[in-house]
Every structure is written in C-alpha cells, then in structure tokens.
Design a protein around this motif. Structure first.
Motif, short mmCIF file in Angstrom:
data_model
loop_
_atom_site.label_atom_id
_atom_site.label_comp_id
_atom_site.label_asym_id
_atom_site.label_seq_id
_atom_site.Cartn_x
_atom_site.Cartn_y
_atom_site.Cartn_z
N ASN A 92 -4.96 11.47 11.38
CA ASN A 92 -4.78 9.80 11.16
C ASN A 92 -5.38 9.09 12.24
OD1 ASN A 92 -3.88 7.05 10.77
ND2 ASN A 92 -2.65 7.74 9.03
N ARG A 93 -6.52 8.66 12.18
CA ARG A 93 -7.16 8.10 13.26
C ARG A 93 -6.81 6.60 13.79
NH1 ARG A 93 -12.39 10.49 14.56
NH2 ARG A 93 -12.66 12.41 13.18
N LEU A 94 -5.87 6.17 12.57
CA LEU A 94 -5.47 4.83 13.14
C LEU A 94 -4.19 4.98 14.05
CD1 LEU A 94 -5.04 3.07 9.62
CD2 LEU A 94 -6.34 2.50 11.43
N ILE A 95 -3.58 6.25 14.01
CA ILE A 95 -2.42 6.31 14.98
C ILE A 95 -2.71 7.35 15.91
CG2 ILE A 95 -0.76 5.49 13.49
CD1 ILE A 95 -0.01 8.44 12.73
N GLY A 96 -4.01 7.96 16.10
CA GLY A 96 -4.54 8.90 16.93
C GLY A 96 -4.06 10.25 16.50
N TYR A 97 -3.63 10.63 15.21
CA TYR A 97 -3.14 11.78 15.02
C TYR A 97 -4.17 12.81 14.62
CZ TYR A 97 -0.36 15.11 12.53
OH TYR A 97 0.14 16.11 11.65
N GLN A 98 -4.08 14.01 15.17
CA GLN A 98 -5.02 15.18 14.75
C GLN A 98 -4.28 16.41 15.28
OE1 GLN A 98 -9.29 14.71 15.54
NE2 GLN A 98 -9.43 17.06 16.10
N ARG A 99 -4.42 17.39 14.06
CA ARG A 99 -3.87 18.68 14.36
C ARG A 99 -4.68 19.65 13.53
NH1 ARG A 99 -0.96 15.88 17.05
NH2 ARG A 99 1.36 15.60 16.95
N PRO A 100 -4.59 20.87 13.99
CA PRO A 100 -5.38 22.10 13.41
C PRO A 100 -4.59 22.32 12.33
CG PRO A 100 -5.04 22.64 15.64
CD PRO A 100 -4.40 21.18 15.42
N ASP A 101 -5.21 22.74 10.90
CA ASP A 101 -4.68 22.77 9.60
C ASP A 101 -5.12 24.11 9.10
OD1 ASP A 101 -4.05 22.61 6.73
OD2 ASP A 101 -2.89 20.88 7.91
N THR A 102 -4.30 25.04 8.72
CA THR A 102 -4.69 26.47 8.35
C THR A 102 -4.62 26.31 6.90
OG1 THR A 102 -2.39 27.13 8.78
CG2 THR A 102 -4.19 27.62 10.46
N THR A 103 -5.11 25.42 6.30
CA THR A 103 -5.21 25.29 4.84
C THR A 103 -6.23 26.44 4.09
OG1 THR A 103 -5.46 24.13 2.87
CG2 THR A 103 -6.61 23.56 4.72
N VAL A 104 -6.03 26.85 3.10
CA VAL A 104 -6.78 27.67 2.45
C VAL A 104 -7.76 26.86 1.35
CG1 VAL A 104 -5.94 27.91 0.08
CG2 VAL A 104 -6.98 29.89 1.04
N PHE A 105 -7.51 25.53 1.46
CA PHE A 105 -8.46 24.83 0.47
C PHE A 105 -9.77 24.80 0.74
CE2 PHE A 105 -10.47 21.00 -1.10
CZ PHE A 105 -10.34 20.94 -2.40
N PHE A 107 -0.35 5.17 5.78
CA PHE A 107 0.75 6.35 5.28
C PHE A 107 -0.06 7.63 4.57
CE2 PHE A 107 2.89 2.18 5.06
CZ PHE A 107 4.06 2.32 5.88
N GLN A 108 -1.12 7.65 5.20
CA GLN A 108 -2.13 9.03 4.68
C GLN A 108 -2.61 9.79 5.70
OE1 GLN A 108 -5.27 7.19 2.84
NE2 GLN A 108 -3.99 5.99 0.98
#
Length: 357
Positions: free
Chosen positions: A33-46, A333-334
């Motif tokens: 969420n670049r609006l709040i400076g949020y970034q996390r590595p995500d181990t999704t299979v998608f 909120f996304q």
C-alpha cells in the motif's frame, strides 16, 4: 536470441531458488500500500500458477530453448501446490500456505488475527487445476464443489447490484460461513477451467456468464469496476480476463458483447496508459480477433512496471454494512499485489500473440 526468448529467460531467472522468503519454484511477489509506505514479501501461490498457465499456453509458439525453460518453470512451480492445498486434504486451494497456515506472511499485524485468515478460493483453485493435469474425477468433484458454494445454494449475495442478487453464479470463495461474492475476473477463470475440461454446463455457469455479459453491456465495468470485480477492481484486468476466455472458447452467451468489448478497448487505448495496461489491452484485442493491432510500447526494465498491480485485497470488502462497503473502494483500505515475473509474463504473452498474428 529474439526479444520473446529474452523475456522467457528473464522470467525463468526470477523464479526463486529457495531464497529467504520464497520456496524454490515460487515467483517472488509483494503486497503493498504505497499510500502508507507498506510493503511485505508475500508467498502467495497465485502468481506462480498464473505464470505457469500463461507460459504453458504460449509454449507451442516458442523456440526450442524457450519451450525447455517453460517446462522447467512449470515443474518447479507445480511442486509447491501441495503446500497451498485445503488444510483438510480436499482438492481446493488457498492463496497462502495452509500447512501450517500462514496468512499475511511476513506481516506484523494481520497475521495475528483469525479474522484475516481467508478460506480457499475459486481463483487459485481454477488456476492450479488448469496447470496440474487433474483427473476427470477431480474436475467433476470441483464442479460440484463450486455449485455447493454458489449464490442461492446456502445464502444469497448482498454486495452487488439488486438485479444480480438472484443469479446463481459462482462465488469467489469456498468456506462454510463465507459471504458470497461475484467477481467478473474470478468467474472468467472458473469458466475457463470448466470449458477447458469440457464439464457439463448448468445454471450456475449460465448465470455466471449472464453476470459477465451484463456488467459489460451496462458499462458498469467501465464506470464502477470495483463493484464488478472486488479482487480486480480496474477495467483493464476485467477486459483482459473476459477476452482471454472468449479467445479460447466460443461461448454463445458472450458473443453479443464482443463488438462492444472491442470498441470499449479501442476507446481506452486513446487515453494515457501505463505500458502494461496498454499491453494487456492490445493482447485482449488480438484475443478478440482484431487484425492489425498497433504495436504496443515495450518495457526496457522493471522500472517500467512501477506501481502496476493486477489484483487487490479490499480489507473492508467482506463487510455488508453499506458505509464500510463504500469505504472499501478507497485505496487507503486496500492492499495491492505486485510481481515482476508476472509483468514480464504479460509482455511475453503479447509478444507471442503478435508473432503468430
């Protein structure tokens, strides 16, 4: 080596070899969420499943070396699927690992709350079935499973337009107590799986097609894309998914929207677009049968993908309270998911389709 071969090689190089956050064979992704400076590595299979699906469909049109790379990518990716399978051993799949459950991996807050643990979903399940050679018995079981969670089977959808609430379309989610949700892109992927495996068509299928047809005919997918596809809430990915389905199968219920979809896409291409949005739209025109589609701009580095997202999670989408639902459309909120390898896969898809005319 031509540009298409270079792109396939680039995708292969991005596949994890077992780095800190990503198991071998997964494609690294981030939720942001670049609006709040949020970034996390995500181990999704998608992303891994979608990349494998797209490349496997392109394989007949690739060079011998690129075909070899696609086979390697698929083999390494598919070996991860059991980690995302239903926790009770059923043949549905989750966005995140289930053994053990790791929702919002590498996060600091949401992973501690059961509220944010999501059930298995139609999207991941369809993509995994499309890339893992299931048996006939398994795909027939999935068809029945989809019906058990469709609208009107146990409950009715709330978060959609009133005229769609009686449609017996498929929901985005499995899960015993999960709310019903219609998403045009998820439905397109589920229907792709159903037509790919030549499964019997019932009212759930035809009503899902009616939903897709209607959101395009009414311009809702242009004016209110979030309400048409909560997970893919932009017009470009809706066009991309519907065109991919229509390019693969002749479906009578969707033929009435073909010319409108083409005209709307051509109209959007007259507006300023990111490189990847332009590529997705021009890929869609080719899938819809348009000849002599003007060439798209091509990226030169991953900097050209900055901020591009394919799908989201709306943190308030699940709530049926009207006020919270109105807030759910806000980017605040996304969470958005980004994946460099998937971006290059969209480029490879465009180049391959252009190559074969």
């Amino acid at each position: 080596m031509n540009v298409l071969d270079e792109t396939i090689a680039r995708i292969a190089a991005l596949q994890s070899r077992g780095e800190e956050y990503f198991d071998e064979g997964l494609f690294p992704a981030q939720r942001t969420n670049r609006l709040i400076g949020y970034q996390r590595p995500d181990t999704t299979v998608f992303f891994t499943a979608v990349i494998v699906f797209t490349l496997q469909k392109l394989k007949p049109f690739l060079s011998t070396e690129s075909q070899r790379l696609v086979d390697e990518i698929a083999q390494k990716g598919v070996q991860n699927y059991p980690k995302f399978q239903n926790k009770d051993g059923l043949k549905t799949y989750n966005f995140w690992k289930t053994t053990p459950s790791k929702h919002f991996p590498n996060g600091h807050v949401f992973r501690h709350f059961e509220h944010f643990r999501i059930p298995d979903d139609t999207d991941d399940t369809a993509m995994i079935y499309l890339t893992s050679a299931p048996t006939r018995e398994e795909v027939l079981w999935l068809k029945e499973k989809l019906s058990l969670h469709a609208n009107g089977t146990k409950q009715f959808i709330q978060n959609t337009y009133p005229e769609y609430r009686q449609l017996k379309g498929y929901s985005t989610w499995f899960g015993k107590n999960m709310y019903i949700e219609f998403d045009a892109c998820v439905l397109a992927n589920a229907l792709y799986c159903i037509y790919e495996y030549n499964l019997p068509i019932n009212q759930h299928d035809t009503d899902s097609l009616k939903y897709i047809q209607s959101v395009i005919e009414t311009d809702r997918y242009l004016n209110k894309p979030f309400r048409c596809a909560h997970q893919y809430p932009r017009t470009v990915p809706i066009i991309y998914h519907v065109a991919r389905l229509m390019g693969a199968f002749v479906i009578s219920e969707l033929e009435p929207i073909r010319e409108k979809l083409i005209a709307d896409t051509q109209c959007l291409l007259q507006k300023p677009l990111s490189i990847l949005d332009e590529i997705c739209l021009k890929t869609s025109l080719m899938r819809l049968g348009v000849k002599e589609v003007p060439e798209a701009r091509l990226p030169v580095s991953n900097a050209d993908f900055e901020g591009f997202y394919f799908f989201i999670a709306g943190l308030l989408t699940a709530y049926e309270n009207p006020l919270l639902y109105r807030l759910a459309i806000s980017p605040w909120f996304q969470m958005r998911w980004e994946c460099e390898a998937h971006c290059w896969t969209l480029v490879a898809e465009y180049l391959a389709l252009r190559q074969i005319g």
